[in-house]
Design a protein around this motif. Structure first.
Motif, PDB file in Angstrom:
ATOM      1  N   LYS A   2      58.240  63.249  39.442  1.00  0.00           N
ATOM      2  CA  LYS A   2      57.869  62.409  38.313  1.00  0.00           C
ATOM      3  C   LYS A   2      56.640  61.728  37.728  1.00  0.00           C
ATOM      4  CE  LYS A   2      60.330  58.320  36.432  1.00  0.00           C
ATOM      5  NZ  LYS A   2      61.501  56.817  36.560  1.00  0.00           N
ATOM      6  N   LYS A   3      56.263  60.995  39.165  1.00  0.00           N
ATOM      7  CA  LYS A   3      54.710  60.232  38.420  1.00  0.00           C
ATOM      8  C   LYS A   3      53.452  61.839  38.001  1.00  0.00           C
ATOM      9  CE  LYS A   3      54.912  55.486  39.110  1.00  0.00           C
ATOM     10  NZ  LYS A   3      54.204  54.957  37.931  1.00  0.00           N
ATOM     11  N   ALA A   4      53.897  63.111  38.730  1.00  0.00           N
ATOM     12  CA  ALA A   4      52.413  63.665  38.857  1.00  0.00           C
ATOM     13  C   ALA A   4      52.994  64.091  37.136  1.00  0.00           C
ATOM     14  CB  ALA A   4      53.229  65.196  39.195  1.00  0.00           C
ATOM     15  N   HIS A   5      54.381  64.327  36.489  1.00  0.00           N
ATOM     16  CA  HIS A   5      54.135  65.093  35.477  1.00  0.00           C
ATOM     17  C   HIS A   5      53.626  63.860  34.460  1.00  0.00           C
ATOM     18  CE1 HIS A   5      57.396  65.705  31.710  1.00  0.00           C
ATOM     19  NE2 HIS A   5      56.216  66.091  31.956  1.00  0.00           N
ATOM     20  N   GLU A   6      54.059  62.243  34.897  1.00  0.00           N
ATOM     21  CA  GLU A   6      53.421  61.896  33.450  1.00  0.00           C
ATOM     22  C   GLU A   6      52.044  61.610  33.443  1.00  0.00           C
ATOM     23  OE1 GLU A   6      54.497  57.764  34.931  1.00  0.00           O
ATOM     24  OE2 GLU A   6      56.979  57.953  34.991  1.00  0.00           O
ATOM     25  N   ILE A   7      51.505  61.713  34.263  1.00  0.00           N
ATOM     26  CA  ILE A   7      50.127  61.831  34.468  1.00  0.00           C
ATOM     27  C   ILE A   7      49.653  62.848  33.795  1.00  0.00           C
ATOM     28  CG2 ILE A   7      47.744  62.356  36.253  1.00  0.00           C
ATOM     29  CD1 ILE A   7      48.783  59.102  36.188  1.00  0.00           C
TER      30      ILE A   7
ATOM     31  N   GLY B 251      41.803  78.049  35.453  1.00  0.00           N
ATOM     32  CA  GLY B 251      42.394  78.569  34.115  1.00  0.00           C
ATOM     33  C   GLY B 251      43.155  80.314  34.392  1.00  0.00           C
ATOM     34  N   SER B 252      43.626  80.037  35.657  1.00  0.00           N
ATOM     35  CA  SER B 252      44.145  81.721  35.650  1.00  0.00           C
ATOM     36  C   SER B 252      45.262  81.069  35.635  1.00  0.00           C
ATOM     37  CB  SER B 252      43.994  81.894  37.165  1.00  0.00           C
ATOM     38  OG  SER B 252      44.652  80.731  38.337  1.00  0.00           O
ATOM     39  N   GLY B 253      46.154  80.129  35.175  1.00  0.00           N
ATOM     40  CA  GLY B 253      47.406  80.153  35.376  1.00  0.00           C
ATOM     41  C   GLY B 253      48.373  79.899  36.076  1.00  0.00           C
ATOM     42  N   LEU B 254      47.990  79.273  37.181  1.00  0.00           N
ATOM     43  CA  LEU B 254      48.605  78.938  38.739  1.00  0.00           C
ATOM     44  C   LEU B 254      48.800  77.368  38.503  1.00  0.00           C
ATOM     45  CD1 LEU B 254      46.825  81.889  41.003  1.00  0.00           C
ATOM     46  CD2 LEU B 254      49.134  81.566  40.013  1.00  0.00           C
ATOM     47  N   GLY B 255      48.660  77.151  37.873  1.00  0.00           N
ATOM     48  CA  GLY B 255      49.032  75.288  37.691  1.00  0.00           C
ATOM     49  C   GLY B 255      47.658  74.546  38.354  1.00  0.00           C
ATOM     50  N   SER B 256      47.244  75.068  38.565  1.00  0.00           N
ATOM     51  CA  SER B 256      45.900  73.976  39.358  1.00  0.00           C
ATOM     52  C   SER B 256      45.809  72.401  38.927  1.00  0.00           C
ATOM     53  CB  SER B 256      44.549  74.414  39.221  1.00  0.00           C
ATOM     54  OG  SER B 256      43.764  74.751  37.513  1.00  0.00           O
ATOM     55  N   SER B 257      45.916  72.289  37.703  1.00  0.00           N
ATOM     56  CA  SER B 257      45.572  71.030  37.438  1.00  0.00           C
ATOM     57  C   SER B 257      47.696  70.145  38.330  1.00  0.00           C
ATOM     58  CB  SER B 257      45.674  70.734  35.805  1.00  0.00           C
ATOM     59  OG  SER B 257      46.757  71.193  35.114  1.00  0.00           O
ATOM     60  N   ALA B 258      48.951  70.995  37.845  1.00  0.00           N
ATOM     61  CA  ALA B 258      49.766  70.108  38.702  1.00  0.00           C
ATOM     62  C   ALA B 258      49.150  69.879  40.116  1.00  0.00           C
ATOM     63  CB  ALA B 258      50.656  71.156  38.182  1.00  0.00           C
TER      64      ALA B 258
END
Length: 319
Positions: free
Chosen positions: A134-139, A102-109
Motif C-alpha cells: 500500500k505504501k509503495a503504491h502511494e509513493i 527502462g526495460s519494463g521490469l519494474g525497477s522503480s517499484a
C-alpha cells in the motif's frame, strides 16, 4: 547495525492497455532484484549505487539532493520515501540493482518496496507485506502522478498475479516452469504517451477498437487457464495472438517487432511486447531454446534470461 532488504522486478505477461479499460491482466515477479543496504550515517543522508554509478547527498526535509557523481535517475523515489516516512536523521542507503532501468521490469517499484522495508525495519516499526504494498503504491503515485498497484503488489508478494476485471488481485498456486527471455532496446517507452495514443485511437474508432480490447481480455483469461493447467506451449501461442492485437493498437515499433520475430525464429514458443510499448521490451516464452533465443536477441539489442519467482520482498538485520 545494517539493514538489508531486497525486492524483485516484474514483467507483464498479458493485459497491457486492455487493463486500463477494465479487462484482466497477468503479471509476475522475476528473479532480478533491487537490494538496499541501510545504515546510520554521521552527518548527512547519502544515497549511492555502484551499479548505476552515482552518489548523492540528500536533503530529506526539502526533497532536494546534491549530486556528487553520475545521473540522478531513480533518486526521486528515494527522496519521496524519506520525506514522507523518515524522521530525517542521517542514514546511508546503498542500492544494488540487477534490473535494467527502462526495460519494463519494474525497477522503480522494486527499489521503492525494498527501501520501505529496510527503512521500517531500521525504525523498529511493525509492518506486514500488505502495508508495504500500500505504501509503495502511494509513493509511486506521488512521484509519477498515476501508477498501477500491480507493480508494487507483485514486487512485494512475489509469484504470478492475476488482476480480475473487478480489480481483485489473486496469486496463482502454480508456478511456470518455463524459462523466459526479456529483450529490450535503448529506446525507452513512455507509458503515459502510449496510453493516450490508444485512447485516442479507441475514441476515433470505437466499433473496431472496443472488440480488440475485449479480445485481449479473453486472451488473458485463456492464459490464466493455461497457467493453471501448465500448458506452456499454449501460453506461447496466446502470446503470439496477443501481439497481433497490440500491433493493431499502434503500440509496436520496428525495434520491438524485430525482436518479437527474432525470438520466434530462434525457437521461442511465443513472444510479445511487455508493458506499454512504443519502445521498451518484449518477452519470449522458452520452454525450450532459452539460450538460442537469448543469443539471437543479444546480437543487436539487449537481453536477459528470467524466470518467475515466488519470493517477494525480504528484509534482515545484520549486527
Amino acid at each position: 547495525m545494517e539493514i538489508i532488504a531486497s525486492a524483485p522486478g516484474k514483467t507483464i505477461l498479458f493485459g497491457e492497455h486492455a487493463v486500463v479499460y477494465g479487462e484482466p491482466a497477468i503479471a509476475g515477479a522475476v528473479n532480478k532484484r533491487a537490494t538496499i543496504r541501510l545504515k546510520e550515517a554521521s552527518d548527512v543522508s547519502i544515497f549511492k549505487s555502484n551499479d548505476l554509478g552515482f552518489e548523492a547527498e540528500l536533503d530529506t526535509v526539502a526533497k532536494r539532493y546534491r549530486l556528487k557523481k553520475g545521473k540522478p535517475g531513480i533518486i526521486k523515489y528515494i527522496l519521496e520515501i524519506l520525506h514522507k516516512c523518515h524522521d530525517h536523521s542521517p542514514i546511508e542507503l546503498d542500492l544494488s540493482l540487477d534490473i535494467p532501468i527502462g526495460s519494463g521490469l519494474g525497477s522503480s517499484a522494486a527499489v521503492t518496496v525494498a527501501t520501505l522495508a529496510a527503512l521500517f525495519k531500521y525504525q523498529r516499526k511493525k509492518f506486514n507485506k500488505s502495508f508495504i504494498a500500500k505504501k509503495a503504491h502511494e509513493i509511486e503515485n506521488n512521484v509519477q502522478g498515476v501508477a498501477s498497484p500491480l507493480d508494487t503488489r507483485v514486487s512485494t508478494f512475489g509469484g504470478l498475479i492475476y488482476l480480475s476485471k473487478d480489480k481483485k488481485i489473486s496469486k496463482f498456486d502454480t508456478n511456470l516452469k518455463s524459462s523466459f527471455v526479456i529483450g529490450y532496446t535503448s529506446k525507452r517507452g513512455n507509458t503515459g504517451r502510449m496510453v493516450k495514443s490508444v485512447k485516442s485511437l479507441k475514441n476515433r474508432n470505437p466499433m473496431v477498437v472496443n472488440p480488440i480490447i475485449k479480445t485481449i481480455g479473453k486472451i488473458t483469461d485463456e492464459a490464466k487457464i493455461a497457467i493453471i493447467k501448465k500448458q506452456e506451449f499454449k501460453l506461447g501461442e496466446l502470446m503470439n495472438i496477443n501481439q497481433g492485437l497490440l500491433d493493431s493498437l499502434g503500440v509496436n515499433t520496428n525495434e520491438l517487432s524485430r525482436m518479437v520475430y527474432l525470438a520466434r525464429k530462434a525457437g521461442a514458443s511465443g513472444s510479445k511486447i511487455t508493458g506499454a510499448g512504443g519502445g521498451g521490451s518484449i518477452i519470449a516464452c522458452c520452454p525450450r531454446n532459452q539460450d538460442r533465443v537469448f543469443k539471437a536477441l543479444s546480437y543487436h539489442d539487449n537481453a536477459i534470461k528470467v524466470n518467475f519467482s515466488n519470493r517477494g520482498v525480504f528484509v534482515k538485520e545484520i549486527r
